[in-house]
Design an enzyme around this catalytic site. Structure first.
Site, PDB file in Angstrom:
ATOM      1  N   ASP A 114       0.811  -1.242   0.065  1.00 48.83           N
ATOM      2  CA  ASP A 114      -0.121   0.027  -0.070  1.00 48.83           C
ATOM      3  C   ASP A 114       0.830   1.235  -0.011  1.00 48.83           C
ATOM      4  OD1 ASP A 114      -2.323  -1.400  -0.095  1.00 48.83           O
ATOM      5  OD2 ASP A 114      -2.579  -1.547   2.217  1.00 48.83           O
ATOM      6  N   ARG A 116       2.282   5.255  17.101  1.00 50.17           N
ATOM      7  CA  ARG A 116       1.895   5.880  16.349  1.00 50.17           C
ATOM      8  C   ARG A 116       2.485   7.477  16.677  1.00 50.17           C
ATOM      9  NH1 ARG A 116       1.660   1.662  13.902  1.00 50.17           N
ATOM     10  NH2 ARG A 116      -0.326   0.997  12.960  1.00 50.17           N
ATOM     11  N   ASP A 118      -5.915   4.425  13.774  1.00 53.53           N
ATOM     12  CA  ASP A 118      -4.582   4.679  13.459  1.00 53.53           C
ATOM     13  C   ASP A 118      -4.472   6.196  12.755  1.00 53.53           C
ATOM     14  OD1 ASP A 118      -3.103   2.823  15.116  1.00 53.53           O
ATOM     15  OD2 ASP A 118      -3.191   1.579  13.288  1.00 53.53           O
ATOM     16  N   SER A 138      -4.345  -8.510   8.687  1.00 52.65           N
ATOM     17  CA  SER A 138      -3.539  -7.359   8.629  1.00 52.65           C
ATOM     18  C   SER A 138      -2.936  -7.330  10.054  1.00 52.65           C
ATOM     19  CB  SER A 138      -4.786  -6.135   8.609  1.00 52.65           C
ATOM     20  OG  SER A 138      -4.007  -4.991   9.469  1.00 52.65           O
TER      21      SER A 138
HETATM   22  N1  ARG Z   1      -6.674  -2.358  17.083  1.00 53.77           N
HETATM   23  C1  ARG Z   1      -5.487  -2.005  17.625  1.00 53.77           C
HETATM   24  C2  ARG Z   1      -5.391  -0.397  17.945  1.00 53.77           C
HETATM   25  O1  ARG Z   1      -6.261   0.088  17.644  1.00 53.77           O
HETATM   26  C3  ARG Z   1      -4.150  -2.207  16.596  1.00 53.77           C
HETATM   27  C4  ARG Z   1      -4.401  -1.741  15.091  1.00 53.77           C
HETATM   28  C5  ARG Z   1      -3.500  -2.338  13.970  1.00 53.77           C
HETATM   29  N2  ARG Z   1      -3.913  -3.688  13.850  1.00 53.77           N
HETATM   30  C6  ARG Z   1      -3.586  -4.227  13.001  1.00 53.77           C
HETATM   31  N3  ARG Z   1      -3.880  -5.562  12.735  1.00 53.77           N
HETATM   32  N4  ARG Z   1      -3.053  -3.625  11.713  1.00 53.77           N
HETATM   33  O2  ARG Z   1      -4.534  -0.238  18.574  1.00 53.77           O
END
Ligand code: ARG
Length: 399
Positions: free
Chosen positions: A14, A95, A124, A175
């Site tokens: 991506d 993040r 995110d 993911s």
């Molecule tokens: N749900 C988690 C959060 O909001 C992880 C987000 C990323 N997860 C992922 N499998 N790409 O902090």
């Protein structure tokens, strides 16, 4: 110099396609920024070169492992931070760090906007953009998947058409986001919350059902920070890495959670965070030994608020800094040693000692060394029960 966008680059499909896609849609040059937070994937040099091969005008790699451990994970450990009591904020912690470096890189290399590969449904995107604007309110954020209709199928098509150097052969059904504090896995068959996780999902932990002889480890903390493991001095990063290994072997820290996202959706995620869970267990118990009762109780409420703020993208907020100041103050006496037993998915505290301990053997014991004056209890209970007694008198005796 033409206008520039700094893209948070992972090296995956991506964001690789995102480079050309952003350039075409905005006419701006794209600078790629990849960051090492201990995700332990591909070589960072390979990732850096790939961004250039995909059309980035510059490509930078930042090793932020120590910074992540010192400035993001350690505050989370001091806060015993768990969202919904279960999730140690793995992605949520990385993040703001990535966003900070996006903003700094934009500053340094002449960018006036930043970009990330998030969808429009997750947490995110909020975390990145809220953090970027808290650091530099003049930067704008753009998300090619959300704002420029970059779908997965279009990305695959684009990569093939432009001959981009990215492997598209084995498309993972999941993911995944990972860093040194843990790993998050979602989508695929996991989207049915009745489907149980399969062994295949896990990389940081071995199957806890495959029970091995227990391991014991002694962790020494100084003011809430792990400083020694089994007598050997360690940095915060090493503490997390070592505990990932030791606790991961026993399947500690597997979490299967339906969580409340910031955007209102409930989502199902599988986490594994062996080091995080072991360290938080140890740290919390050392607080139980060394922290004055009311501070300890009050802090448990602060911890939950802290976790909510961080989950919801408010790392760089006034309230979060104020809570950090409170938490730091509470850690002054959180020094001492914890013995953990690791086995069958559990990291259990089996021993604790500290020269800051508030545990007084003579007060606690039922042996003849008892120094507690039990006669004081009688009057205390009279006064303690007074409000209930008065109210009971008013409403009369229960029949
Ligand atoms: N749900 C988690 C959060 O909001 C992880 C987000 C990323 N997860 C992922 N499998 N790409 O902090």
């Amino acid at each position: 110099m033409s206008e520039r966008i700094v893209l948070a680059y992972s090296g995956g499909l991506d964001t690789s396609v995102g480079i050309g896609w952003l350039k075409k849609a905005t006419g701006k040059e794209v600078v790629a920024m990849a960051i090492d937070v201990g995700q332990d994937g591909e070589d960072m040099d390979v990732i850096r070169q790939r961004a250039l091969d995909c059309g980035a005008v510059e490509s930078v790699v930042i090793d932020a492992k120590e910074e992540f451990a010192n400035d993001y994970i350690m505050p989370a450990l001091k806060a015993n931070a768990m969202y919904q009591k279960r999730y140690p904020l793995v992605s949520a912690l990385s993040r703001p760090l990535i966003a900070k470096h996006l903003a700094l890189t934009a500053n340094r290399l002449g960018g006036n906007s930043v970009a990330h590969g998030c969808t429009g449904k997750g947490n995110d995107q909020v975390r990145f953009e809220a953090a970027v604007s808290a650091i530099n309110p003049d930067l704008t954020s753009i998300a090619p998947i959300r704002d420029l209709a970059l779908t997965r199928d279009k990305a695959i098509e684009y990569a093939a058409e432009h001959n981009l150097p990215i492997a598209q052969s084995k498309k993972s059904p999941y993911s995944v986001d990972q860093n040194v504090w843990g790993r998050a896995v979602e989508t695929g068959f996991l989207e049915d919350p009745w489907n149980g996780p399969i062994e295949d999902l896990y990389e940081y932990t071995q199957d806890p059902a495959d029970v091995k002889p227990a391991d014991e480890v002694i962790i020494k903390f100084d003011q809430g920070i792990p400083v020694e493991i089994d007598g050997k001095s360690i940095t915060p990063l090493q503490a997390v890495e070592i505990m990932n290994q030791l606790a991961g072997k026993h399947g500690v820290g597997r979490i299967d959670l339906v969580e409340d996202r910031l955007v209102g959706i409930k989502s199902r995620e599988i986490y594994e965070a062996p080091g995080a869970i072991a360290l938080i267990n140890a740290h919390e118990e050392l607080e139980n030994l060394t922290m004055e009762r009311d501070v300890n109780r009050f802090k448990r409420g602060v911890e939950s608020r802290w976790a909510d703020l961080v989950y919801e993208g408010l790392w760089f907020s006034e309230l979060k800094s104020a809570l950090d100041a409170f938490i730091d103050h509470t850690q002054r006496h959180v020094s001492g040693e914890i013995r953990l037993k690791l086995q069958a998915g559990h990291a259990s505290v089996t021993g604790r000692r500290s020269d800051q301990s508030l545990y007084d053997y003579n007060l606690a014991t039922y042996d003849s060394d008892d120094s507690f004056d039990s006669s004081l209890a009688k009057g205390f209970i009279e006064l303690w029960s007074m409000p209930s007694k008065l109210s009971a008198k008013r409403h009369g005796i229960e029949k």
